[in-house]
Design a protein around this motif. Structure first.
Motif, PDB file in Angstrom:
ATOM      1  N   PRO A  64      -2.041  -6.012  -1.965  1.00 47.45           N
ATOM      2  CA  PRO A  64      -2.678  -5.408  -0.791  1.00 47.45           C
ATOM      3  C   PRO A  64      -3.503  -6.351   0.090  1.00 47.45           C
ATOM      4  CG  PRO A  64      -4.005  -5.012  -2.727  1.00 47.45           C
ATOM      5  CD  PRO A  64      -2.775  -5.769  -3.194  1.00 47.45           C
ATOM      6  N   ASP A  65      -3.842  -7.558  -0.432  1.00 45.65           N
ATOM      7  CA  ASP A  65      -4.782  -8.409   0.285  1.00 45.65           C
ATOM      8  C   ASP A  65      -4.229  -8.865   1.622  1.00 45.65           C
ATOM      9  OD1 ASP A  65      -5.993 -10.018  -2.768  1.00 45.65           O
ATOM     10  OD2 ASP A  65      -6.475  -8.085  -1.833  1.00 45.65           O
ATOM     11  N   GLY A  66      -5.078  -8.765   2.659  1.00 47.92           N
ATOM     12  CA  GLY A  66      -4.701  -9.203   3.995  1.00 47.92           C
ATOM     13  C   GLY A  66      -4.069  -8.109   4.842  1.00 47.92           C
ATOM     14  N   TYR A  67      -3.941  -6.905   4.262  1.00 48.62           N
ATOM     15  CA  TYR A  67      -3.310  -5.787   4.960  1.00 48.62           C
ATOM     16  C   TYR A  67      -4.230  -4.568   4.949  1.00 48.62           C
ATOM     17  CZ  TYR A  67       0.886  -8.513   3.839  1.00 48.62           C
ATOM     18  OH  TYR A  67       1.808  -9.516   3.688  1.00 48.62           O
ATOM     19  N   ASN A  68      -4.120  -3.757   6.007  1.00 53.09           N
ATOM     20  CA  ASN A  68      -4.759  -2.453   5.996  1.00 53.09           C
ATOM     21  C   ASN A  68      -3.739  -1.418   6.455  1.00 53.09           C
ATOM     22  OD1 ASN A  68      -5.103  -2.065   9.078  1.00 53.09           O
ATOM     23  ND2 ASN A  68      -6.055  -4.041   8.694  1.00 53.09           N
ATOM     24  N   VAL A  69      -3.956  -0.176   6.054  1.00 50.40           N
ATOM     25  CA  VAL A  69      -3.018   0.885   6.381  1.00 50.40           C
ATOM     26  C   VAL A  69      -3.767   2.128   6.839  1.00 50.40           C
ATOM     27  CG1 VAL A  69      -1.085   0.190   4.901  1.00 50.40           C
ATOM     28  CG2 VAL A  69      -2.959   1.558   3.937  1.00 50.40           C
ATOM     29  N   SER A  70      -3.036   2.980   7.566  1.00 49.03           N
ATOM     30  CA  SER A  70      -3.599   4.267   7.949  1.00 49.03           C
ATOM     31  C   SER A  70      -2.502   5.309   8.006  1.00 49.03           C
ATOM     32  CB  SER A  70      -4.329   4.187   9.288  1.00 49.03           C
ATOM     33  OG  SER A  70      -3.427   3.865  10.322  1.00 49.03           O
ATOM     34  N   ARG A  71      -2.862   6.530   7.629  1.00 45.91           N
ATOM     35  CA  ARG A  71      -1.918   7.661   7.627  1.00 45.91           C
ATOM     36  C   ARG A  71      -2.631   8.834   8.315  1.00 45.91           C
ATOM     37  NH1 ARG A  71       1.669   9.937   3.471  1.00 45.91           N
ATOM     38  NH2 ARG A  71       3.143  11.223   4.660  1.00 45.91           N
ATOM     39  N   LEU A  72      -2.734   8.738   9.631  1.00 44.62           N
ATOM     40  CA  LEU A  72      -3.429   9.771  10.398  1.00 44.62           C
ATOM     41  C   LEU A  72      -2.562  11.011  10.591  1.00 44.62           C
ATOM     42  CD1 LEU A  72      -5.240   7.581  13.071  1.00 44.62           C
ATOM     43  CD2 LEU A  72      -6.116   8.458  10.895  1.00 44.62           C
ATOM     44  N   LYS A  73      -1.251  10.799  10.642  1.00 36.05           N
ATOM     45  CA  LYS A  73      -0.309  11.909  10.761  1.00 36.05           C
ATOM     46  C   LYS A  73       0.672  11.837   9.598  1.00 36.05           C
ATOM     47  CE  LYS A  73      -0.301  12.318  15.809  1.00 36.05           C
ATOM     48  NZ  LYS A  73       0.561  12.314  17.029  1.00 36.05           N
ATOM     49  N   LYS A  74       1.142  12.952   9.148  1.00 33.13           N
ATOM     50  CA  LYS A  74       2.023  12.995   7.986  1.00 33.13           C
ATOM     51  C   LYS A  74       3.282  12.163   8.199  1.00 33.13           C
ATOM     52  CE  LYS A  74       4.351  16.286   4.948  1.00 33.13           C
ATOM     53  NZ  LYS A  74       4.607  17.719   4.688  1.00 33.13           N
ATOM     54  N   GLN A  75       3.786  12.133   9.415  1.00 38.17           N
ATOM     55  CA  GLN A  75       5.060  11.468   9.641  1.00 38.17           C
ATOM     56  C   GLN A  75       4.939   9.975   9.895  1.00 38.17           C
ATOM     57  OE1 GLN A  75       3.590  13.766  11.566  1.00 38.17           O
ATOM     58  NE2 GLN A  75       4.126  13.559  13.716  1.00 38.17           N
ATOM     59  N   ASN A  76       3.710   9.473  10.064  1.00 35.06           N
ATOM     60  CA  ASN A  76       3.539   8.057  10.410  1.00 35.06           C
ATOM     61  C   ASN A  76       2.699   7.315   9.380  1.00 35.06           C
ATOM     62  OD1 ASN A  76       4.916   8.543  12.783  1.00 35.06           O
ATOM     63  ND2 ASN A  76       3.061   8.822  14.002  1.00 35.06           N
ATOM     64  N   ALA A  95      -3.698   4.145  -0.698  1.00 33.28           N
ATOM     65  CA  ALA A  95      -4.026   3.498  -1.971  1.00 33.28           C
ATOM     66  C   ALA A  95      -3.407   2.123  -2.006  1.00 33.28           C
ATOM     67  CB  ALA A  95      -3.524   4.337  -3.146  1.00 33.28           C
ATOM     68  N   LYS A  96      -4.004   1.222  -2.806  1.00 33.59           N
ATOM     69  CA  LYS A  96      -3.520  -0.147  -2.903  1.00 33.59           C
ATOM     70  C   LYS A  96      -2.359  -0.249  -3.879  1.00 33.59           C
ATOM     71  CE  LYS A  96      -7.967  -2.305  -1.842  1.00 33.59           C
ATOM     72  NZ  LYS A  96      -9.033  -3.213  -2.324  1.00 33.59           N
ATOM     73  N   GLY A  97      -1.431  -1.132  -3.520  1.00 33.60           N
ATOM     74  CA  GLY A  97      -0.326  -1.427  -4.404  1.00 33.60           C
ATOM     75  C   GLY A  97      -0.536  -2.749  -5.108  1.00 33.60           C
ATOM     76  N   GLU A  98       0.562  -3.462  -5.342  1.00 29.79           N
ATOM     77  CA  GLU A  98       0.527  -4.719  -6.099  1.00 29.79           C
ATOM     78  C   GLU A  98      -0.046  -5.883  -5.289  1.00 29.79           C
ATOM     79  OE1 GLU A  98       4.439  -5.896  -7.291  1.00 29.79           O
ATOM     80  OE2 GLU A  98       3.790  -7.793  -8.158  1.00 29.79           O
ATOM     81  N   HIS A 139       0.860  -1.184   0.000  1.00 28.22           N
ATOM     82  CA  HIS A 139       0.000   0.000   0.000  1.00 28.22           C
ATOM     83  C   HIS A 139       0.892   1.228   0.000  1.00 28.22           C
ATOM     84  CE1 HIS A 139      -4.033  -1.684   0.885  1.00 28.22           C
ATOM     85  NE2 HIS A 139      -3.431  -2.547   1.678  1.00 28.22           N
ATOM     86  N   TYR A 140       0.299   2.363  -0.371  1.00 28.21           N
ATOM     87  CA  TYR A 140       1.058   3.597  -0.299  1.00 28.21           C
ATOM     88  C   TYR A 140       0.127   4.762   0.032  1.00 28.21           C
ATOM     89  CZ  TYR A 140      -0.459   4.490  -5.153  1.00 28.21           C
ATOM     90  OH  TYR A 140      -1.197   4.694  -6.297  1.00 28.21           O
ATOM     91  N   SER A 141       0.737   5.895   0.345  1.00 31.19           N
ATOM     92  CA  SER A 141      -0.032   7.078   0.732  1.00 31.19           C
ATOM     93  C   SER A 141       0.612   8.321   0.113  1.00 31.19           C
ATOM     94  CB  SER A 141      -0.049   7.213   2.254  1.00 31.19           C
ATOM     95  OG  SER A 141      -0.540   8.486   2.634  1.00 31.19           O
ATOM     96  N   VAL A 142      -0.212   9.169  -0.473  1.00 34.42           N
ATOM     97  CA  VAL A 142       0.319  10.391  -1.094  1.00 34.42           C
ATOM     98  C   VAL A 142       0.141  11.602  -0.195  1.00 34.42           C
ATOM     99  CG1 VAL A 142      -0.008   9.491  -3.403  1.00 34.42           C
ATOM    100  CG2 VAL A 142      -1.813  10.882  -2.371  1.00 34.42           C
TER     101      VAL A 142
END
Lengths: 115, 114
Positions: free
Chosen positions: B61-73, B56-59, B47-50
């Protein structure tokens, strides 16, 4: 379907000689290519890159050549030093998406510099 | 000179357990990425985050979730770990903008699922 291919899993070169690592790609949308170096138990470290508008980029002992018509790039290290022993990854991306897309990596080539 | 820091460095989980991998960067980069590397393979994008609040999903992504609540994390979660998720996980970041902006990587998290 591998879009970035490094067909040599390993390469052994004598210290002081030239090391040449090769990489082929299949996706015509790739327009930015990078080489990363990786030591065991560490993350990949950026080494050198090249944009598709160029055919050569040089940084000290490292030179990357790009042949767009053949979809081929190579990394030359001259002269090779013992500290160059590492796994080298070729990576590619497309900046048409604004520069945010992730990298597509090859499987890597383990370079061994022999004294 | 911290750059990109990943925690933990090692972890062993049992099948079905959950966990979160943390990535922190101190370079004020807009973009962040999670990759996995399996033996004999290159890194593959999970996954990635802009930017803060976006993912957003990458190549793979299944079985994973992501979060970007703060810019640095950038957090990578495994809700129900499976042996196929045994891998080395790398986080990376890069600055925004067109042009040549290489990604900077952390030293990885080695995860084993039993």
């Amino acid at each position: 379907d591998q879009q970035v291919k490094q067909n040599s899993p390993s390469l052994s070169v004598q210290e002081g000689r030239i090391s040449i690592l090769n990489c082929d790609y299949t996706n015509s949308m790739f327009d930015y290519f990078l080489w990363y170096k990786k030591y065991p138990a560490e993350g990949p470290t950026f080494l050198i890159s090249i944009s598709s508008i160029k055919d050569k980029n040089e940084d000290g002992r490292f030179t990357v050549f790009l042949n767009k018509s053949a979809k081929h790039l190579s990394l030359h290290i001259v002269p090779s030093q013992p500290g160059d022993s590492a796994v080298y990854f070729c990576a590619a991306t497309s900046y048409s998406g604004g520069g945010a897309d992730g990298l597509t990596f090859g499987k890597g080539t383990h370079l061994i510099i022999q004294p | 000179n911290a750059g990109v820091t990943q925690t933990p460095k090692f972890r062993v989980l049992k099948t079905g357990q959950s966990m979160t991998l943390l990535c922190a960067q101190d370079m004020n980069h807009e973009y962040m990425y999670w990759y996995r590397q399996d033996p004999g393979m290159g890194l593959r994008l999970i996954h990635y985050s802009v930017g803060e609040g976006t993912t957003a999903k990458g190549e793979v992504p299944d079985g994973y979730n992501v979060s970007r609540l703060k810019k640095q994390n950038f957090l990578l979660g495994l809700e129900s770990a499976a042996p196929s998720q045994t891998s080395v996980y790398f986080c990376a970041s890069s600055p925004r903008g067109h042009g040549n902006q290489p990604q900077h990587f952390g030293d990885g998290t080695r995860l084993s699922i039993l």
